[in-house]
Enzyme design. Sequence first.
Site, PDB file in Angstrom:
ATOM      1  N   GLY A   1       0.837  -1.208   0.000  1.00  0.00           N
ATOM      2  CA  GLY A   1       0.000   0.000   0.000  1.00  0.00           C
ATOM      3  C   GLY A   1       0.866   1.248   0.000  1.00  0.00           C
ATOM      4  O   GLY A   1       1.872   1.302   0.691  1.00  0.00           O
TER       5      GLY A   1
ATOM      6  N   ARG B   1       0.991  -5.169  -5.211  1.00  0.00           N
ATOM      7  CA  ARG B   1       1.231  -6.367  -4.399  1.00  0.00           C
ATOM      8  C   ARG B   1       1.390  -7.500  -5.406  1.00  0.00           C
ATOM      9  O   ARG B   1       0.448  -7.831  -6.111  1.00  0.00           O
ATOM     10  CB  ARG B   1       0.064  -6.609  -3.440  1.00  0.00           C
TER      11      ARG B   1
ATOM     12  N   ASP C   1       4.968  -4.840   5.873  1.00  0.00           N
ATOM     13  CA  ASP C   1       5.108  -6.248   6.212  1.00  0.00           C
ATOM     14  C   ASP C   1       5.339  -7.181   5.012  1.00  0.00           C
ATOM     15  O   ASP C   1       6.322  -7.930   4.975  1.00  0.00           O
ATOM     16  CB  ASP C   1       3.761  -6.590   6.861  1.00  0.00           C
TER      17      ASP C   1
ATOM     18  N   THR D   1       4.408   2.656   5.483  1.00  0.00           N
ATOM     19  CA  THR D   1       3.024   2.192   5.609  1.00  0.00           C
ATOM     20  C   THR D   1       2.293   3.102   6.595  1.00  0.00           C
ATOM     21  O   THR D   1       2.884   3.525   7.600  1.00  0.00           O
ATOM     22  CB  THR D   1       2.926   0.729   6.106  1.00  0.00           C
TER      23      THR D   1
ATOM     24  N   ASP E   1       0.062   2.144   8.519  1.00  0.00           N
ATOM     25  CA  ASP E   1      -0.427   1.328   9.645  1.00  0.00           C
ATOM     26  C   ASP E   1       0.440   1.409  10.902  1.00  0.00           C
ATOM     27  O   ASP E   1      -0.028   1.101  11.995  1.00  0.00           O
ATOM     28  CB  ASP E   1      -0.533  -0.148   9.237  1.00  0.00           C
TER      29      ASP E   1
ATOM     30  N   ASP F   1       2.641  -0.634  11.838  1.00  0.00           N
ATOM     31  CA  ASP F   1       2.594  -1.951  12.494  1.00  0.00           C
ATOM     32  C   ASP F   1       3.902  -2.731  12.379  1.00  0.00           C
ATOM     33  O   ASP F   1       3.910  -3.950  12.511  1.00  0.00           O
ATOM     34  CB  ASP F   1       1.431  -2.778  11.912  1.00  0.00           C
TER      35      ASP F   1
ATOM     36  N   ARG G   1      -5.186  -2.236   9.023  1.00  0.00           N
ATOM     37  CA  ARG G   1      -5.168  -3.689   8.777  1.00  0.00           C
ATOM     38  C   ARG G   1      -5.496  -4.417  10.078  1.00  0.00           C
ATOM     39  O   ARG G   1      -6.614  -4.289  10.534  1.00  0.00           O
ATOM     40  CB  ARG G   1      -3.819  -4.128   8.208  1.00  0.00           C
TER      41      ARG G   1
HETATM   42  O1  F6P Z   1      -1.460  -1.456   4.719  1.00  0.00           O
HETATM   43  C1  F6P Z   1      -2.029  -0.249   4.345  1.00  0.00           C
HETATM   44  C2  F6P Z   1      -3.512  -0.385   4.150  1.00  0.00           C
HETATM   45  O2  F6P Z   1      -4.022   0.886   3.813  1.00  0.00           O
HETATM   46  C3  F6P Z   1      -4.276  -0.966   5.338  1.00  0.00           C
HETATM   47  O3  F6P Z   1      -4.513  -0.032   6.358  1.00  0.00           O
HETATM   48  C4  F6P Z   1      -5.525  -1.453   4.667  1.00  0.00           C
HETATM   49  O4  F6P Z   1      -6.116  -2.503   5.403  1.00  0.00           O
HETATM   50  C5  F6P Z   1      -5.034  -1.932   3.319  1.00  0.00           C
HETATM   51  O5  F6P Z   1      -3.795  -1.275   3.086  1.00  0.00           O
HETATM   52  C6  F6P Z   1      -5.961  -1.670   2.178  1.00  0.00           C
HETATM   53  O6  F6P Z   1      -5.412  -2.210   1.045  1.00  0.00           O
HETATM   54  P1  F6P Z   1      -5.972  -1.961  -0.437  1.00  0.00           P
HETATM   55  O7  F6P Z   1      -5.583  -0.584  -0.849  1.00  0.00           O
HETATM   56  O8  F6P Z   1      -5.313  -3.007  -1.263  1.00  0.00           O
HETATM   57  O9  F6P Z   1      -7.466  -2.096  -0.347  1.00  0.00           O
END
Ligand code: F6P
Length: 327
Positions: free
Chosen positions: A15, A76, A107, A130, A132, A134, A176
């Site tokens: 992300g 990804r 991660d 990120t 997050d 995390d 997340r």
């Molecule tokens: O890891 C970053 C993040 O924004 C999380 O907070 C969220 O759960 C996820 O990515 C959303 O991913 P996507 O943009 O693929 O929907």
Amino acid sequence: MTYGIKCIGLLTSGGDAPGMNAAIRSVTRSAIFNNIRVKAIYRGYKGLITGEIKEFQTQNVSNIIQQGGTILKTARCEEFKTIEGRKIAYQTMVKEEIDALVVIGGDGTFTGARIFAQEFNVPIIGLPGTIDNDLYGTDSTIGFDTALNTIIHAVDKIRDTATSHERLFFIEVMGRDAGFLALNSALASGAEAAIIPERETKVDQLEELIKNGFRKSKNSSIVIVAESEITGGANGLAARMHKEHPEYDVRVTILGHIQRGGSPSAYDRIIASRMGVAAIDALLDEQRSIMIGIVNNEIVHVPFTKAIKDDKPVNENLLGVLQILSI
Ligand code: F6P
């Protein structure tokens, strides 16, 4: 691969997060300053497989420090999860004469980096990018501070209408499986409570909230909810309220991807800039398979295995502060 690094590959993966461009700028300029060539790899690990690569000069990273997103694009990549995909990625590195990688992400990015580094003996340094926050071993990740600011500005606006209508709002934020964004944005926006996955297995946080009489003297309330199957999310909690406490006038706002956009805060630009320079220093110092972190305002090196495997604890004292301040 041996040391004596002449050329690095640079990518962003997973992300996107505000401040990634500041990190790209810093890594690029710091590498060139040290006479190391920089090859920009587009769309994360995918670009390493498809060969979407371009050599960067200092001017390629001009005028990007203030931009959100990532100029390198991100993805990804499922193929990189297979040994066949990683073999192609390694062949691309050899063909492009890339001696080492700097990867910016979270991660998933470091999980891929750790395996790739082991299989093909590639020096890799990671920067934590990120929203997050995390990743274990760093007080903050690039993007977390900006996302927090985005959230509190949105909550300030929602509070106006919550107050006018005397409503209870469940506002869902990203993260997340982690509650860092929820807990910190709740504190910073003066919310009545934060519901986070780290606590849900210990207590029923909704019941606790009702029991504590969270409305007290107020007619409106803001509760920040971390997205997660564990918390049930804002919609899950609203459905429960509807059934168990129909006397409340409840609304839900899911902030969504707005949290990932926007110009990075000063703090994110500063840590991204410091971490980018530290990544090149680490490579020159023959470090590998580490994430650059920041602890007590000092740069630290965290092995990938620790950054991704160790659970980063939320500071539960903040929940106590939140409770005291919400009387
Ligand atoms: O890891 C970053 C993040 O924004 C999380 O907070 C969220 O759960 C996820 O990515 C959303 O991913 P996507 O943009 O693929 O929907």
